[in-house]
Design a protein around this motif. Structure first.
Motif: not given
Length: 170
Positions: A13-18, A67-73, A75-80, A120-122
């Motif tokens: 999934n190419n959606v980036e989540l913050e 990441i541990l707490l929200f790994c299910t949500e 999964r397969g995502k880009n995180i900022l 991920f990126s920061a």
């Protein structure tokens, strides 16, 4: 300043989540992801003699924990990761740290991301724009609830062994 995306797997999934985090060296940490949130006090997750004052390490801890707490949500995502500590932003974007303790925690973070196909990126976020996590990291849960009434009514539970499991070296 641009940030480099760290690809850790086959992101579908190419959606980036913050994901927002903050840490206070004397009180604890806060995490906000969408309408979910979590917080903790250092004294609840460490031995009595805990005296870690390395703010870079303390700022990295809630990022790895998120990441541990929200790994299910996630999964397969880009995180900022949005963090007010520029040193942690550099550590995350380079995926490298010279400090051994920070390296161990970074390794845990990367392995969690690999296991859940998270990239991920920061990016640095001015502290003045991170009000929600700042309140949580200082233990001001009532003020957080008052200022952010649309958030989930209860925090995400942080495992009692979170500190030990995330900071114990391999």
């Amino acid at each position: 300043m641009g940030s480099r995306r760290i690809f850790t797997g086959n992101v579908v999934n190419n959606v980036e989540l913050e994901l927002y985090t903050d840490a206070s060296s004397s009180v604890g940490f806060g995490i906000v992801f969408r309408k979910e949130w979590a917080f903790g006090r250092w004294c609840d997750f460490t031995e009595e003699e805990f005296s870690c004052k390395d703010i870079a390490f303390l700022e990295l801890f809630p990022i790895a924990l998120a990441i541990l707490l929200f790994c299910t949500e996630l999964r397969g995502k880009n995180i900022l990761f949005l963090c007010d500590n520029i040193a942690v932003v550099h550590i995350l974007n380079k995926c490298n740290a010279h400090d051994l303790r920070i390296s161990h925690l970074l390794r845990r973070l990367v392995l969690l991301c690999l296991a859940h196909d998270i990239s991920f990126s920061a990016q640095q976020l001015p502290g003045s724009k991170n009000t929600a996590c700042d309140l949580l990291s200082r233990g001001s849960v009532a003020a957080f609830r008052e200022e952010f009434p649309d958030m989930h009514p209860a925090p995400r539970a942080v495992p009692a062994d979170a500190w030990r499991s995330m900071t114990t070296s391999f």
